[in-house]
Design a protein around this motif. Structure first.
Motif, mmCIF file in Angstrom:
data_model
loop_
_atom_site.group_PDB
_atom_site.id
_atom_site.type_symbol
_atom_site.label_atom_id
_atom_site.label_comp_id
_atom_site.label_asym_id
_atom_site.label_seq_id
_atom_site.Cartn_x
_atom_site.Cartn_y
_atom_site.Cartn_z
ATOM 1 N N CYS A 36 14.569 10.141 117.476
ATOM 2 C CA CYS A 36 14.366 11.537 117.874
ATOM 3 C C CYS A 36 15.135 12.493 116.957
ATOM 4 O O CYS A 36 14.630 13.527 116.587
ATOM 5 N N LEU A 37 16.366 12.122 116.612
ATOM 6 C CA LEU A 37 17.158 12.991 115.743
ATOM 7 C C LEU A 37 16.518 13.127 114.362
ATOM 8 O O LEU A 37 16.577 14.180 113.746
ATOM 9 N N GLY A 38 15.902 12.046 113.884
ATOM 10 C CA GLY A 38 15.212 12.089 112.597
ATOM 11 C C GLY A 38 14.072 13.082 112.606
ATOM 12 O O GLY A 38 13.837 13.790 111.635
ATOM 13 N N TYR A 39 13.353 13.150 113.732
ATOM 14 C CA TYR A 39 12.231 14.086 113.859
ATOM 15 C C TYR A 39 12.733 15.528 113.819
ATOM 16 O O TYR A 39 12.158 16.378 113.141
ATOM 17 N N VAL A 40 13.823 15.797 114.529
ATOM 18 C CA VAL A 40 14.397 17.152 114.541
ATOM 19 C C VAL A 40 14.828 17.549 113.140
ATOM 20 O O VAL A 40 14.579 18.664 112.687
ATOM 21 N N TRP A 41 15.447 16.612 112.405
ATOM 22 C CA TRP A 41 15.879 16.898 111.047
ATOM 23 C C TRP A 41 14.685 17.188 110.148
ATOM 24 O O TRP A 41 14.702 18.126 109.358
ATOM 25 N N LEU A 42 13.615 16.398 110.280
ATOM 26 C CA LEU A 42 12.402 16.639 109.491
ATOM 27 C C LEU A 42 11.777 17.985 109.828
ATOM 28 O O LEU A 42 11.286 18.695 108.955
ATOM 29 N N GLN A 43 11.797 18.329 111.111
ATOM 30 C CA GLN A 43 11.255 19.618 111.543
ATOM 31 C C GLN A 43 12.073 20.763 110.918
ATOM 32 O O GLN A 43 11.509 21.739 110.436
ATOM 33 N N LYS A 44 13.373 20.636 110.904
ATOM 34 C CA LYS A 44 14.225 21.662 110.298
ATOM 35 C C LYS A 44 13.972 21.770 108.799
ATOM 36 O O LYS A 44 13.972 22.854 108.239
ATOM 37 N N LYS A 45 13.767 20.606 108.135
ATOM 38 C CA LYS A 45 13.472 20.626 106.708
ATOM 39 C C LYS A 45 12.149 21.336 106.429
ATOM 40 O O LYS A 45 11.983 21.964 105.391
ATOM 41 N N TYR A 46 11.225 21.241 107.356
ATOM 42 C CA TYR A 46 9.942 21.932 107.209
ATOM 43 C C TYR A 46 10.136 23.447 107.322
ATOM 44 O O TYR A 46 9.554 24.221 106.565
ATOM 45 N N VAL A 47 10.965 23.875 108.261
ATOM 46 C CA VAL A 47 11.227 25.306 108.478
ATOM 47 C C VAL A 47 12.096 25.875 107.352
ATOM 48 O O VAL A 47 11.938 27.028 106.964
ATOM 49 N N TYR A 48 13.002 25.060 106.830
ATOM 50 C CA TYR A 48 13.916 25.478 105.761
ATOM 51 C C TYR A 48 13.713 24.566 104.544
ATOM 52 O O TYR A 48 14.521 23.679 104.276
ATOM 53 N N PRO A 49 12.637 24.790 103.801
ATOM 54 C CA PRO A 49 12.308 23.895 102.679
ATOM 55 C C PRO A 49 13.173 24.133 101.443
ATOM 56 O O PRO A 49 13.896 25.135 101.358
ATOM 57 N N LEU A 50 13.071 23.201 100.518
ATOM 58 C CA LEU A 50 13.756 23.324 99.229
ATOM 59 C C LEU A 50 12.739 23.543 98.117
ATOM 60 O O LEU A 50 12.843 22.968 97.029
ATOM 61 N N ASP A 51 11.753 24.384 98.376
ATOM 62 C CA ASP A 51 10.765 24.704 97.352
ATOM 63 C C ASP A 51 11.461 25.368 96.164
ATOM 64 O O ASP A 51 12.455 26.073 96.330
ATOM 65 N N TYR A 52 10.927 25.142 94.980
ATOM 66 C CA TYR A 52 11.460 25.724 93.741
ATOM 67 C C TYR A 52 12.913 25.287 93.502
ATOM 68 O O TYR A 52 13.744 26.049 93.014
ATOM 69 N N LYS A 53 13.169 24.045 93.843
ATOM 70 C CA LYS A 53 14.527 23.493 93.757
ATOM 71 C C LYS A 53 15.114 23.619 92.347
ATOM 72 O O LYS A 53 16.252 24.052 92.180
ATOM 73 N N ARG A 54 14.342 23.254 91.327
ATOM 74 C CA ARG A 54 14.848 23.314 89.950
ATOM 75 C C ARG A 54 15.269 24.741 89.592
ATOM 76 O O ARG A 54 16.356 24.977 89.066
ATOM 77 N N GLU A 55 14.401 25.703 89.906
ATOM 78 C CA GLU A 55 14.677 27.098 89.575
ATOM 79 C C GLU A 55 15.895 27.619 90.339
ATOM 80 O O GLU A 55 16.731 28.346 89.787
ATOM 81 N N VAL A 56 15.994 27.252 91.614
ATOM 82 C CA VAL A 56 17.136 27.687 92.420
ATOM 83 C C VAL A 56 18.424 27.077 91.879
ATOM 84 O O VAL A 56 19.434 27.772 91.736
ATOM 85 N N PHE A 57 18.402 25.789 91.559
ATOM 86 C CA PHE A 57 19.596 25.136 91.039
ATOM 87 C C PHE A 57 20.034 25.769 89.721
ATOM 88 O O PHE A 57 21.217 26.015 89.503
ATOM 89 N N GLU A 58 19.082 26.046 88.834
ATOM 90 C CA GLU A 58 19.408 26.654 87.535
ATOM 91 C C GLU A 58 20.012 28.043 87.701
ATOM 92 O O GLU A 58 21.033 28.365 87.084
ATOM 93 N N SER A 59 19.367 28.876 88.519
ATOM 94 C CA SER A 59 19.865 30.246 88.699
ATOM 95 C C SER A 59 21.191 30.265 89.456
ATOM 96 O O SER A 59 22.060 31.087 89.166
ATOM 97 N N SER A 60 21.349 29.375 90.408
ATOM 98 C CA SER A 60 22.620 29.299 91.149
ATOM 99 C C SER A 60 23.760 28.954 90.209
ATOM 100 O O SER A 60 24.843 29.538 90.287
ATOM 101 N N LYS A 61 23.489 28.022 89.310
ATOM 102 C CA LYS A 61 24.512 27.632 88.341
ATOM 103 C C LYS A 61 24.800 28.782 87.375
ATOM 104 O O LYS A 61 25.955 29.100 87.097
ATOM 105 N N GLU A 62 23.736 29.427 86.878
ATOM 106 C CA GLU A 62 23.899 30.525 85.919
ATOM 107 C C GLU A 62 24.745 31.660 86.481
ATOM 108 O O GLU A 62 25.560 32.254 85.773
#
Length: 167
Positions: A1-27
């Motif tokens: 059940c906890l795994g499902y809640v975590w997956l649901q949260k990941k869906y609501v708070y995605p990591l789309d554009y991860k490469r771009e976010v990581f690069e700009s965050s570092k810059e």
């Protein structure tokens, strides 16, 4: 059940554009979770987003703000306002802008978020009225709601991805 809640949260708070976010965050020396929270709040990761104020892209920047940021960030680059529909450009400009807001307002996420949303002039005026260096009250409903959403998304990204996936 906890795994499902975590997956649901990941869906609501995605990591789309991860490469771009990581690069700009570092810059710009930013917490990646804050940049993801900014994009989630501004556009829900929709690169073609357009606001009623004419702000565009993932990080919802207006043409006036774009022109000012471009002068500071990359005056010699051949970038135009419409390039903000490109996720890489939008994330870079948004990350740079929030980093400047944090710099200007002593690292206060609340005050920086209010400035990102409402502009430095509005925040500076409120600070002079409140007599402080960071905002403790947000007298406008839209501003208050925006600061709340940024903080909620930021906290969620930190909780969901803490020590996971490099966020």
């Amino acid at each position: 059940c906890l795994g499902y809640v975590w997956l649901q949260k990941k869906y609501v708070y995605p990591l789309d554009y991860k490469r771009e976010v990581f690069e700009s965050s570092k810059e710009f020396n930013l917490d990646k979770a804050l940049v993801f929270a900014l994009i989630k709040t501004e556009s829900s990761f929709e690169p073609e987003a357009v606001s009623s104020a004419g702000a565009i892209g993932l990080t919802q920047i207006t043409e006036e703000t774009f022109s000012w940021l471009k002068l500071k960030l990359c005056p010699k680059e051949d970038i135009v306002f419409e390039d903000l529909y490109n996720p890489e450009v939008s994330i870079r400009f948004g990350a740079y802008y929030i980093s400047r807001c944090l710099e200007r307002y002593n690292g206060s996420i609340d005050t920086a978020a209010a400035a990102y949303h409402s502009g430095w002039g509005t925040v500076d005026k409120l600070l002079s009225q409140q007599g402080g260096e960071v905002l403790t009250e947000f007298p406008y409903a839209q501003m208050s709601n925006y600061v709340y959403k940024i903080n909620k998304a930021y906290q969620s990204y930190q909780e969901i991805y803490q020590n996971k996936e490099g966020v």
